[in-house]
Design a protein around this motif. Structure first.
Motif, PDB file in Angstrom:
ATOM      1  N   ILE A 139       0.834  -1.204   0.000  1.00 28.35           N
ATOM      2  CA  ILE A 139       0.000   0.000   0.000  1.00 28.35           C
ATOM      3  C   ILE A 139       0.870   1.256   0.000  1.00 28.35           C
ATOM      4  CG2 ILE A 139      -1.620   1.349   1.414  1.00 28.35           C
ATOM      5  CD1 ILE A 139      -2.898  -1.371   2.197  1.00 28.35           C
ATOM      6  N   ASP A 140       1.994   1.201   0.700  1.00 27.78           N
ATOM      7  CA  ASP A 140       2.875   2.363   0.785  1.00 27.78           C
ATOM      8  C   ASP A 140       3.510   2.730  -0.557  1.00 27.78           C
ATOM      9  OD1 ASP A 140       2.303   2.761   3.440  1.00 27.78           O
ATOM     10  OD2 ASP A 140       4.178   1.884   4.189  1.00 27.78           O
ATOM     11  N   LEU A 141       3.378   1.888  -1.552  1.00 25.64           N
ATOM     12  CA  LEU A 141       3.889   2.188  -2.897  1.00 25.64           C
ATOM     13  C   LEU A 141       2.998   3.193  -3.622  1.00 25.64           C
ATOM     14  CD1 LEU A 141       4.787  -1.452  -4.040  1.00 25.64           C
ATOM     15  CD2 LEU A 141       6.371   0.319  -3.212  1.00 25.64           C
ATOM     16  N   PHE A 142       1.797   3.449  -3.075  1.00 28.52           N
ATOM     17  CA  PHE A 142       0.804   4.277  -3.744  1.00 28.52           C
ATOM     18  C   PHE A 142       0.320   5.401  -2.835  1.00 28.52           C
ATOM     19  CE2 PHE A 142       0.452  -0.093  -5.224  1.00 28.52           C
ATOM     20  CZ  PHE A 142       0.555   0.063  -6.607  1.00 28.52           C
ATOM     21  N   SER A 143      -0.105   6.502  -3.453  1.00 28.99           N
ATOM     22  CA  SER A 143      -0.804   7.537  -2.688  1.00 28.99           C
ATOM     23  C   SER A 143      -2.201   6.991  -2.378  1.00 28.99           C
ATOM     24  CB  SER A 143      -0.916   8.829  -3.510  1.00 28.99           C
ATOM     25  OG  SER A 143      -1.833   8.640  -4.580  1.00 28.99           O
ATOM     26  N   SER A 144      -2.931   7.658  -1.488  1.00 31.87           N
ATOM     27  CA  SER A 144      -4.273   7.167  -1.158  1.00 31.87           C
ATOM     28  C   SER A 144      -5.189   7.242  -2.375  1.00 31.87           C
ATOM     29  CB  SER A 144      -4.859   7.907   0.034  1.00 31.87           C
ATOM     30  OG  SER A 144      -4.958   9.285  -0.255  1.00 31.87           O
ATOM     31  N   ASP A 145      -5.054   8.287  -3.199  1.00 26.57           N
ATOM     32  CA  ASP A 145      -5.861   8.384  -4.425  1.00 26.57           C
ATOM     33  C   ASP A 145      -5.509   7.266  -5.404  1.00 26.57           C
ATOM     34  OD1 ASP A 145      -7.208  10.607  -3.482  1.00 26.57           O
ATOM     35  OD2 ASP A 145      -5.997  12.049  -4.621  1.00 26.57           O
ATOM     36  N   GLU A 146      -4.224   6.980  -5.546  1.00 28.14           N
ATOM     37  CA  GLU A 146      -3.800   5.896  -6.443  1.00 28.14           C
ATOM     38  C   GLU A 146      -4.321   4.553  -5.957  1.00 28.14           C
ATOM     39  OE1 GLU A 146       0.521   7.315  -8.238  1.00 28.14           O
ATOM     40  OE2 GLU A 146       0.433   6.580  -6.167  1.00 28.14           O
ATOM     41  N   MET A 147      -4.272   4.351  -4.643  1.00 28.59           N
ATOM     42  CA  MET A 147      -4.738   3.082  -4.083  1.00 28.59           C
ATOM     43  C   MET A 147      -6.231   2.919  -4.312  1.00 28.59           C
ATOM     44  SD  MET A 147      -3.328   0.535  -2.680  1.00 28.59           S
ATOM     45  CE  MET A 147      -4.211  -0.977  -2.504  1.00 28.59           C
ATOM     46  N   GLU A 148      -6.981   3.967  -4.108  1.00 31.55           N
ATOM     47  CA  GLU A 148      -8.423   3.926  -4.333  1.00 31.55           C
ATOM     48  C   GLU A 148      -8.728   3.624  -5.802  1.00 31.55           C
ATOM     49  OE1 GLU A 148     -11.998   7.152  -4.067  1.00 31.55           O
ATOM     50  OE2 GLU A 148     -10.568   7.135  -2.398  1.00 31.55           O
ATOM     51  N   ALA A 149      -7.984   4.252  -6.705  1.00 30.45           N
ATOM     52  CA  ALA A 149      -8.185   4.024  -8.139  1.00 30.45           C
ATOM     53  C   ALA A 149      -7.781   2.604  -8.530  1.00 30.45           C
ATOM     54  CB  ALA A 149      -7.390   5.042  -8.956  1.00 30.45           C
TER      55      ALA A 149
END
Length: 161
Positions: A139-149
């Protein structure tokens, strides 16, 4: 007489000498990248859970039973997209470790309801702590917006929307 090195050492040595393969057309295939991501997550999960001796499928079954006490093997198989025989084997392994128990349904005696045992609840608590660490690494590889997308995109694939 010299002993042969273990297979992993041979493969590691070959990998260090050989340049990476050109993946060619595979690099343009969604399925290839999904598979490679799955392999990375699977390997990390297996290493993380090694001390508890739980597989991804076993943990998924335990999570579903914890969240749905009284669910049947068929319910679990349908949710996880697996066949009944595979699910029965998974439940049998978890029951043999005293993590899950079966009870006949009061409504339908042919139906077996599944419940976590106290040992199963304790194991799930331990596993969840390790899983949180495992998940955080990805999860830390992504921003929260990227993770949601990313999650929304993956759900569109398997939910068919």
């Amino acid at each position: 007489m010299a002993t042969k090195p273990p297979q992993d050492e041979i493969e590691a040595e070959e990998a260090s000498v050989m340049p990476p393969l050109d993946v060619g057309r595979l690099g343009d295939l969604l399925g290839f990248h999904l598979r490679m991501a799955h392999v990375a997550i699977y390997r990390d999960f297996a290493e993380t859970m090694e001390e508890l001796g739980l597989t991804q499928k076993q943990l998924a079954v335990m999570e579903l039973v914890a969240g749905n006490p009284g669910a049947s093997q068929i319910d679990l198989a349908n949710t996880l997209g697996t066949d009944r025989a595979t699910m029965m084997a998974l439940v049998n392994r978890l029951a043999a470790r005293d993590f899950i128990e079966r009870h006949p349904s009061a409504a339908d005696r042919r139906r077996q309801e599944l419940h976590l045992t106290k040992a199963g609840q304790a194991m799930l608590t331990r596993a969840r702590k390790l899983i949180d660490t495992h998940e955080r690494r990805f999860i830390d590889l992504f921003s929260s917006d990227e993770m949601e997308a990313l999650l929304a995109a993956l759900k569109r694939i398997y939910k068919g929307h």
